[in-house]
Design an enzyme around this catalytic site. Structure first.
Site, PDB file in Angstrom:
ATOM      1  CE1 TYR A  67      -3.500   2.744   0.989  1.00 60.03           C
ATOM      2  CE2 TYR A  67      -1.804   3.417   2.546  1.00 60.03           C
ATOM      3  CZ  TYR A  67      -2.977   3.680   1.872  1.00 60.03           C
ATOM      4  OH  TYR A  67      -3.615   4.868   2.067  1.00 60.03           O
ATOM      5  CE  LYS A 146     -26.046   6.412  23.146  1.00 61.48           C
ATOM      6  NZ  LYS A 146     -24.755   7.034  23.394  1.00 61.48           N
ATOM      7  CB  CYS A 450      10.403 -11.793  56.714  1.00 55.74           C
ATOM      8  SG  CYS A 450      10.980 -11.832  55.011  1.00 55.74           S
ATOM      9  CB  CYS A 470       8.935 -14.832  54.015  1.00 60.54           C
ATOM     10  SG  CYS A 470       7.708 -13.528  54.142  1.00 60.54           S
TER      11      CYS A 470
HETATM   12  S1  IVH Z   1     -28.740   7.918  16.322  1.00 60.45           S
HETATM   13  C1  IVH Z   1     -31.372  11.556  16.028  1.00 60.45           C
HETATM   14  N1  IVH Z   1     -27.246   5.777  16.322  1.00 60.45           N
HETATM   15  O1  IVH Z   1     -25.110   8.653  20.611  1.00 60.45           O
HETATM   16  C2  IVH Z   1     -30.718  10.317  16.523  1.00 60.45           C
HETATM   17  N2  IVH Z   1     -26.554   7.620  17.650  1.00 60.45           N
HETATM   18  O2  IVH Z   1     -26.814  10.040  22.713  1.00 60.45           O
HETATM   19  C3  IVH Z   1     -29.265  10.478  16.514  1.00 60.45           C
HETATM   20  N3  IVH Z   1     -24.415   7.292  18.817  1.00 60.45           N
HETATM   21  O3  IVH Z   1     -24.635  11.937  19.674  1.00 60.45           O
HETATM   22  C4  IVH Z   1     -28.533   9.426  17.111  1.00 60.45           C
HETATM   23  N4  IVH Z   1     -24.046   5.250  18.068  1.00 60.45           N
HETATM   24  O4  IVH Z   1     -23.162  10.291  18.471  1.00 60.45           O
HETATM   25  C5  IVH Z   1     -27.414   7.023  16.806  1.00 60.45           C
HETATM   26  N5  IVH Z   1     -25.999   3.823  16.200  1.00 60.45           N
HETATM   27  C6  IVH Z   1     -26.157   5.057  16.673  1.00 60.45           C
HETATM   28  C7  IVH Z   1     -25.211   5.658  17.546  1.00 60.45           C
HETATM   29  C8  IVH Z   1     -25.459   6.949  18.018  1.00 60.45           C
HETATM   30  C9  IVH Z   1     -23.582   6.241  18.818  1.00 60.45           C
HETATM   31  C10 IVH Z   1     -24.201   8.545  19.560  1.00 60.45           C
HETATM   32  C11 IVH Z   1     -24.417   9.751  18.709  1.00 60.45           C
HETATM   33  C12 IVH Z   1     -25.247  10.703  19.529  1.00 60.45           C
HETATM   34  C13 IVH Z   1     -25.349  10.025  20.841  1.00 60.45           C
HETATM   35  C14 IVH Z   1     -26.765  10.201  21.359  1.00 60.45           C
END
Ligand code: IVH
Length: 716
Positions: A67, A146, A450, A470
């Site tokens: 790369y 999330k 000890c 010990c």
């Molecule tokens: S949707 C309008 N999906 O969580 C809805 N948020 O507490 C917008 N986040 O600031 C959020 N993973 O940065 C969504 N799969 C996901 C997410 C996600 C992380 C974060 C996002 C947001 C915060 C909300």
């Protein structure tokens, strides 16, 4: 109108991939197109492809070296022909200019937060409200991780990445386009126009792979730089650095999880045309963006949502990126519209938060524990905190280097983490919270018990008390000797060892086998019944296999496996008195260090006297059936497989089951991981079973199925 796509989009089809791969090899071999324009185009194409393979798919097809070579070729060409340089060239991700200051920019659509939920009841409330707001009785939800990193919003206009911004206060964020361009999982150009989209704003999260983060921190320690607290802060921090080179160095990736705004040239909203959120994610995946695909699920009921998020809570630590929960979204755009927004969050989405893994606490003092071979382990005593549902007051600090490496001081506020079943650890001291009252740790140079000067060998991280006699080492050896892993003397815990030691009844391991049970029965809090029970356990332990016995002696480096390998080869434990170093090292898997330690032990007269005394007291020293090597037939059914038993078994004991599995060629392992092939789940199997199911790669079977598999009859 486009409907929910069922097939998986990919950025490149198999034919493209083959072509780009072959073109790469050809370019690497020194073949070049006739005109520089064409050379630049070809190199840009293959580099973009490799960046997608590496950063989006995590599946590179060329080495880093190859790369780099392609990249350098393009760089050189562009230097020679500045007129051929475009701002979308892969070489233009990281500009050399430092950003002086971040500009505040408005998001096209405010980046709202999410409402939180913690249990099934919260989710059911959410579901009920959605049904009320939409008037529908069946709702389809998309559930996805999330991500715990730094929020970003990127804008593409006319297929080009034109702006990157942080979330900021939701309405306005900081522009950090050069940093966004340095993130290789974010394409500099993407063919939105093929889908009629002229301008689009995407939301996502910048993250760092956990393993990459650890590597980064190791390097920082070596370079004497302060360590980064966690992957989340480092990712978020890297978005706001003034040096895009630093963003690139931190290996930031970005998951895109939302198409917030999309219009055509006449500014007509294109989103309703996709019908479902899921369809937009498919499109983004097809355009080369990194999306959570294997970890995303469409659920038809809120109970299914709950099962899925709980499954992920268990799998969380095995996922390569930090996630702090799951996000549940109504899939249908028209229904989202009906639900609407509060000023804080959309009503059509909710986060399901996992139990907290990190918390801060105060480091009160440090205690030093002495192990059976004399290793000194510093243990931080901290103010009690709740972590993932457990109260934590003690945290191991491992060794002196760990303390100095992180500059941990007494009185510091420290960040503590407890991930899964892993023991808690200190992530870092919160340096910014120091008020001057903290003081550095003075690691002892003498044994705290000890007073013998401590030693530390070159290749070991721990300081050790070299005094075999010990008091604490003697006690620790006894505690280990009676433990489950060693002689397994039921009901003989560390409290009794300490008490009997204090009373002067225990001085050597042999004393364990000549206790006066009448005296014990007379002890306060003991009684005849427990004394009898102890006698039975000790008498039973006398008949143990010699592999257990060897392991129970706490010879430095002599672990379970080496004990077994030696036990397989001797008739009587005292045979080892005449073994030479080579007799040990001739055994595959036994190295010189183990050999030397065992050799020394069996040439130490004091030790031999204790062993003779033990034999005279009835402790078995002769090879038993359990010591003989397990013979595995060449056609055994489980050769090469790993196995784990959990829950209550009815047809056999756990040990017997493990032995049967070993005879059938399987390797018994103790934890659920992606290395596990078979889980035999007995009655009341709990979290291990759930975790195995969640992993999806483990074959789960009943006890009866296991027996049938190895061709054994069930004895009822
Ligand atoms: S949707 C309008 N999906 O969580 C809805 N948020 O507490 C917008 N986040 O600031 C959020 N993973 O940065 C969504 N799969 C996901 C997410 C996600 C992380 C974060 C996002 C947001 C915060 C909300």
């Amino acid at each position: 109108m486009r409907t929910l796509a069922t097939q998986r989009y990919t950025m490149y089809n198999a034919k493209d991939e083959k072509r780009l791969y072959e073109l790469s090899k050809s370019l690497l071999a020194g073949n070049a197109a006739m005109f520089p324009e064409e050379q630049v185009a070809q190199l840009s194409d293959v580099i973009r492809y490799h960046e997608w393979k590496y950063y989006v798919q995590n599946n590179p097809v060329v080495s880093d070296f190859e790369y780099d070579q392609l990249y350098k070729k393009l760089e050189t060409l562009e230097k020679e022909h500045p007129d051929l340089l475009s701002s979308e060239s892969p070489t233009q991700r990281v500009s050399s200019d430092l950003t002086e200051e971040f500009k505040t920019v408005s998001h096209i659509i405010p980046m709202l937060s999410l409402d939180n939920s913690y249990n099934l009841e919260d989710l059911q409330k959410f579901d009920t409200q959605i049904k009320k707001l939409t008037g529908e009785s069946d709702i389809e939800y998309v559930v996805e991780p999330k991500f715990d990193g730094g929020s970003i919003a990127v804008i593409y206009e006319n297929d080009k990445l034109t702006r990157g911004a942080t979330r900021g206060n939701g309405a306005q964020g900081e522009e950090m386009t050069p940093n966004a361009r340095a993130i290789r999982a974010i394409p500099l150009k993407a063919a939105f126009s093929e889908h009629g989209i002229y301008k689009v704003e995407l939301r996502g999260e910048a993250v760092i792979r956990k393993d990459y983060f650890e590597k980064l921190n190791k390097e920082r320690i070596e370079e004497g730089l302060p360590i980064l607290a966690n992957a989340r802060n480092s990712a978020a921090g890297a978005l706001r650095t003034k040096d895009p080179g630093e963003t690139a160095k931190r290996g930031i990736e970005a998951f895109i999880f939302q198409m917030g705004y999309a219009v055509d040239k006449q500014e007509v909203d294109m989103l309703p045309g996709f019908v479902h959120h899921e369809a937009t994610i498919h499109l983004l995946e097809g355009l080369g963006f990194k999306v959570a695909h294997r970890s995303r699920k469409i659920c038809k009921t809120i109970e299914e949502v709950h099962d899925f998020v709980k499954e992920w809570e268990l799998k969380r630590d095995d996922y390569p990126y930090e996630i702090d929960g799951m996000v549940i979204k109504v899939n249908d755009f028209a229904l989202q519209e009906k639900c609407g927004y509060t000023s804080h969050h959309p009503r059509w989405a909710i986060a399901f938060k996992f139990k907290a893994k990190q918390a801060t606490s105060k480091l009160l003092n440090i205690e030093y524990q002495i192990g059976k071979i004399g290793s000194i382990t510093p243990v931080a005593k901290i103010e009690a905190v709740q972590l993932a549902g457990v109260t934590v007051t003690s945290v191991s600090l491992h060794n002196e280097d760990f303390i100095t490496g992180k500059d941990i001081r007494i009185g510091d506020t420290v960040l503590v983490e407890r991930a899964g079943d892993v023991i808690p650890y200190i992530v870092k001291p919160m340096v910014e919270l120091r008020d001057g009252s903290e003081h550095p740790v003075e690691f002892p140079r003498e044994c705290p018990v000890c007073n013998t000067p401590l030693i530390r060998s070159e290749n070991e991280a721990a300081w050790r008390c070299p005094n075999y006699d010990c008091e604490e080492r003697v006690i620790q050896r006894m505690i280990f000797h009676v433990s489950k892993d060693a002689m397994d003397i039921d009901g003989f815990g560390y409290k009794f060892i300490r008490k009997f030691y204090q009373l002067g009844w225990l001085r050597t391991l042999a004393d364990i086998y000549q206790l006066d049970y009448e005296q014990i029965a007379a002890l306060e809090g003991f009684g005849q019944k427990s004394a009898d029970k102890l006698r039975t356990s000790i008498n039973k332990a006398k008949k143990n296999s010699i592999r257990r016995f060897l392991h129970s002696l706490s010879v430095h480096h002599l672990g379970k496996r080496a004990s077994q390998l030696i036990a397989e080869r001797i008739h009587h434990v005292m045979d080892l008195k005449s073994w030479k170093i080579e007799d040990y090292t001739d055994i595959p898997d036994i190295g010189p260090v183990v050999a030397e330690n065992v050799y020394d032990f069996f040439h130490d007269e004091k030790q031999m006297a204790v062993l003779e005394e033990m034999e005279a007291l009835g402790v078995n020293m002769i090879q038993t059936e359990a010591d003989k090597p397990i013979e595995v037939a060449a056609d055994a059914p489980l050769i090469g497989k790993t196995i784990l038993f959990t829950g209550t078994l009815h047809h056999m004991g756990r040990k017997e089951a493990q032995k049967l599995a070993a005879e059938a060629g399987a390797k018994n392992i103790s934890a659920i991981s992606s290395n596990l092939n078979i889980l035999v789940a007995g009655e009341k199997a709990g979290s291990k079973l759930k975790k195995a199911i969640a992993l999806g790669t483990v074959e789960v079977m009943t006890e009866e199925e296991f027996l049938a598999l190895i061709g054994k009859e069930i004895n009822v």
